[in-house]
Design a protein around this motif. Structure first.
Motif, PDB file in Angstrom:
ATOM      1  N   VAL A 120       0.856  -1.189   0.000  1.00  0.00           N
ATOM      2  CA  VAL A 120       0.000   0.000   0.000  1.00  0.00           C
ATOM      3  C   VAL A 120       0.892   1.240   0.000  1.00  0.00           C
ATOM      4  N   LEU A 121       0.767   2.054  -1.031  1.00  0.00           N
ATOM      5  CA  LEU A 121       1.580   3.256  -1.142  1.00  0.00           C
ATOM      6  C   LEU A 121       0.767   4.505  -0.809  1.00  0.00           C
ATOM      7  N   ALA A 122       1.430   5.487  -0.207  1.00  0.00           N
ATOM      8  CA  ALA A 122       0.791   6.762   0.079  1.00  0.00           C
ATOM      9  C   ALA A 122       0.527   7.505  -1.230  1.00  0.00           C
ATOM     10  N   PRO A 123      -0.531   8.320  -1.281  1.00  0.00           N
ATOM     11  CA  PRO A 123      -0.807   9.101  -2.496  1.00  0.00           C
ATOM     12  C   PRO A 123       0.357  10.028  -2.814  1.00  0.00           C
ATOM     13  N   THR A 124       0.631  10.206  -4.092  1.00  0.00           N
ATOM     14  CA  THR A 124       1.687  11.121  -4.518  1.00  0.00           C
ATOM     15  C   THR A 124       1.054  12.412  -5.047  1.00  0.00           C
ATOM     16  N   GLY A 125       1.878  13.434  -5.197  1.00  0.00           N
ATOM     17  CA  GLY A 125       1.392  14.718  -5.683  1.00  0.00           C
ATOM     18  C   GLY A 125       2.555  15.562  -6.160  1.00  0.00           C
ATOM     19  N   LYS A 129       6.600  13.090  -4.505  1.00  0.00           N
ATOM     20  CA  LYS A 129       6.712  12.190  -5.644  1.00  0.00           C
ATOM     21  C   LYS A 129       7.390  10.862  -5.295  1.00  0.00           C
ATOM     22  N   THR A 130       8.106  10.807  -4.164  1.00  0.00           N
ATOM     23  CA  THR A 130       8.822   9.586  -3.801  1.00  0.00           C
ATOM     24  C   THR A 130       7.840   8.512  -3.331  1.00  0.00           C
ATOM     25  N   PRO A 131       7.880   7.303  -3.905  1.00  0.00           N
ATOM     26  CA  PRO A 131       6.990   6.225  -3.457  1.00  0.00           C
ATOM     27  C   PRO A 131       7.196   5.936  -1.971  1.00  0.00           C
TER      28      PRO A 131
END
Length: 237
Positions: A120-125, A129-131
């Motif tokens: 589960v990855l945090a949302p990027t924006g 940008k780092t996964p």
């Protein structure tokens, strides 16, 4: 909270397993029968290696799975992940959440595999940008605290007391987390904001008879940055 007379560990395990498929059964309901707290019941399950698929604190199904015992036992996989987390991880102040941030998603996938966790990855924006891999677990957060790793760790994290057998795996994780290796030549350094951690690395490299030194510089925020270096392929005799 005292255990009710006649209730054994085996009784609780049978009770839990017989009700695992019933969505309305919770640890909270088991406390009424056993007289023990949620945490005490969970500890009984841990002690006997019972796999749990419910959220320990509430009895509700866990949204994302993870091996909550991961940081309880030393292994090469555990110490590699610990090394990455010490240098490049983050602990939430307000929730029971830890994060691993890595540009290389192969590392994050391997961490998730070792920890038996959902990927589960945090949302990027635009500014993030780092996964970032998300792990939710109060137990894991507590186990990290026992190893001396707390929130706001960047400036004061200690060098964990890692058994000698697993030190190479830990150092590899540290390098994967926040190390720099010269593309050509024999130079490597690890950057940290913690003098305690830098000195711990220095002692390990000295013990391994490597050429090592610590240099410092001041960050834009005014904090001291420590770099522990290893230079040259020939050991000191």
């Amino acid at each position: 909270m005292p255990r009710k007379l006649g209730i054994t560990d085996e009784d609780m395990i049978k009770m839990y397993k017989s009700n695992m498929s019933k969505s309305n059964m919770s640890f909270k309901e088991m406390t009424t029968i056993t007289g023990l707290s949620d945490r005490a019941i969970r500890n009984v399950m841990y002690k006997h290696g019972v796999k749990m698929n419910r959220e320990p604190s509430s009895g509700q199904p866990r949204k994302h799975k993870v091996n909550e015992n991961f940081f309880k036992t030393w292994s090469h996989e555990m110490t590699w992940v610990l090394g990455i987390f010490v240098t490049d991880g983050h602990i939430s102040q307000h929730t029971h959440t830890i994060y691993f941030s890595q540009k290389d998603e192969r590392i994050l996938r391997l961490i998730a595999k070792y920890m038996e966790a959902d990927y589960v990855l945090a949302p990027t924006g635009p500014t993030k940008k780092t996964p970032t891999l998300i792990i939710n677990s109060k137990e894991i957060k507590n186990d990290l605290a026992k190893l001396g790793i707390h929130t706001k760790k960047s400036l004061n994290v200690p060098f964990p007391e890692v058994p000698d057998e697993y030190l190479p795996s830990f150092i590899r994780g540290v390098i994967d987390g926040d190390g720099w290796v010269q593309p050509k030549g024999y130079v490597m350094n690890i950057t940290t904001g913690s003098l305690l951690f830098a000195e711990g690395l220095f002692k390990v490299f000295k013990k391994w008879k490597l050429r090592t030194e610590i240099t410092t510089e001041i960050s834009q925020a005014g904090n001291t940055i420590y770099r522990t270096w290893v230079k040259g392929k020939i050991r000191i005799t």
